[in-house]
Design a protein around this motif. Structure first.
Motif, PDB file in Angstrom:
ATOM      1  N   ALA A 104      10.104 -22.949 -25.571  1.00 40.98           N
ATOM      2  CA  ALA A 104       9.040 -23.245 -26.524  1.00 40.98           C
ATOM      3  C   ALA A 104       7.694 -22.996 -25.860  1.00 40.98           C
ATOM      4  O   ALA A 104       7.571 -23.073 -24.625  1.00 40.98           O
ATOM      5  CB  ALA A 104       9.138 -24.684 -27.015  1.00 40.98           C
ATOM      6  N   GLU A 129      10.401 -20.764 -29.599  1.00 44.26           N
ATOM      7  CA  GLU A 129      10.607 -21.494 -30.844  1.00 44.26           C
ATOM      8  C   GLU A 129      10.743 -22.984 -30.513  1.00 44.26           C
ATOM      9  O   GLU A 129      11.709 -23.384 -29.841  1.00 44.26           O
ATOM     10  CB  GLU A 129      11.867 -20.980 -31.549  1.00 44.26           C
ATOM     11  CG  GLU A 129      12.257 -21.765 -32.780  1.00 44.26           C
ATOM     12  CD  GLU A 129      11.179 -21.790 -33.841  1.00 44.26           C
ATOM     13  OE1 GLU A 129      11.007 -22.871 -34.431  1.00 44.26           O
ATOM     14  OE2 GLU A 129      10.502 -20.774 -34.066  1.00 44.26           O
ATOM     15  N   PRO A 130       9.766 -23.786 -30.948  1.00 43.57           N
ATOM     16  CA  PRO A 130       8.624 -23.423 -31.777  1.00 43.57           C
ATOM     17  C   PRO A 130       7.404 -23.027 -30.939  1.00 43.57           C
ATOM     18  O   PRO A 130       7.413 -23.128 -29.706  1.00 43.57           O
ATOM     19  CB  PRO A 130       8.341 -24.714 -32.534  1.00 43.57           C
ATOM     20  CG  PRO A 130       8.704 -25.789 -31.558  1.00 43.57           C
ATOM     21  CD  PRO A 130       9.896 -25.250 -30.793  1.00 43.57           C
ATOM     22  N   LEU A 132       4.052 -24.393 -30.189  1.00 49.26           N
ATOM     23  CA  LEU A 132       3.390 -25.692 -30.265  1.00 49.26           C
ATOM     24  C   LEU A 132       1.966 -25.559 -29.730  1.00 49.26           C
ATOM     25  O   LEU A 132       1.754 -25.411 -28.530  1.00 49.26           O
ATOM     26  CB  LEU A 132       4.172 -26.731 -29.463  1.00 49.26           C
ATOM     27  CG  LEU A 132       5.611 -26.962 -29.939  1.00 49.26           C
ATOM     28  CD1 LEU A 132       6.346 -27.879 -28.976  1.00 49.26           C
ATOM     29  CD2 LEU A 132       5.625 -27.533 -31.344  1.00 49.26           C
ATOM     30  N   VAL A 154      10.533 -30.956 -31.045  1.00 48.39           N
ATOM     31  CA  VAL A 154      11.732 -30.198 -30.647  1.00 48.39           C
ATOM     32  C   VAL A 154      12.976 -31.079 -30.600  1.00 48.39           C
ATOM     33  O   VAL A 154      14.082 -30.582 -30.394  1.00 48.39           O
ATOM     34  CB  VAL A 154      11.541 -29.496 -29.279  1.00 48.39           C
ATOM     35  CG1 VAL A 154      10.402 -28.510 -29.342  1.00 48.39           C
ATOM     36  CG2 VAL A 154      11.338 -30.494 -28.152  1.00 48.39           C
TER      37      VAL A 154
END
Length: 201
Positions: A104, A129-130, A132, A154
């Protein structure tokens, strides 16, 4: 516990950060010097407010038009805003070797960059992903709230997370909430640190 997710900082970790490129491109578009822009955006605290989520991408665009005379469209502004970031292929190769482990992005940045990144730098957006961004977390690193909110999003406990950042203060902030921190000084040292943590890739 084996990590479930590794958070990566964006500027000077995943990408080399060249803020002068953004200032030069914006200055050319607005007819202003880099010093004027630095004062208007950074020294004034405006970008810091944007990083905390106090403006949407549309509002940032409108402010640049109103305050700095920017007359370009959204697509051109996306390119300009992302110009400060140069992907580090060696770090991206390390990220690729981590999969299927979750990766992420955790960065102090604004809504305009969050909107622009998938289109302008898809090789970055596709690997994490994601995405942030502090503007969506409501807090900037190294504040504990930035890390605890990221963990919530997450669905991961602190002891199952790793955080990579070039700033020692941010690494210390992550460690303060129980996340394993890795201080980034280069791709080679990161590779060695990840091997020590996860086993050779």
């Amino acid at each position: 516990m084996r990590p479930e997710v590794i958070f990566f900082d964006l500027g000077d970790v995943v990408c080399r950060f060249h803020p002068e490129r953004r200032l030069a491109a914006l200055g050319e578009a607005c007819g202003l010097g880099a010093g004027e822009l630095r004062q208007a955006l950074y020294e004034s605290g405006l970008v810091a407010r944007w990083d905390r989520g106090l403006a949407s991408a549309t509002e940032i665009h409108a402010t640049l038009e109103r305050e700095l005379g920017y007359a370009g469209g959204p697509a051109a502004l996306h390119e300009l805003w992302c110009s400060a970031f140069e992907p580090d292929d060696r770090v991206l190769a390390l990220v690729d070797r981590l999969h299927p482990l979750r990766t992420a992005l955790l960065t102090n940045n604004d809504a305009l960059l969050l909107e622009a990144l998938p289109d302008v730098l898809p090789q970055i957006a596709a690997r994490f992903e994601p995405l942030l961004f502090s503007c969506m977390l409501g807090a900037t690193k190294p504040a504990p709230a930035a890390f605890t909110r990221a963990l919530e999003l997450v669905g991961c406990s602190p002891d199952a997370a790793v955080f990579v950042d070039d700033k020692a203060a941010n690494v210390a902030g992550a460690e303060a909430v129980g996340i394993t921190g890795l201080h980034f000084t280069g791709a080679d040292t990161l590779h060695a640190a990840l091997d020590a943590l996860l086993g050779p890739s």
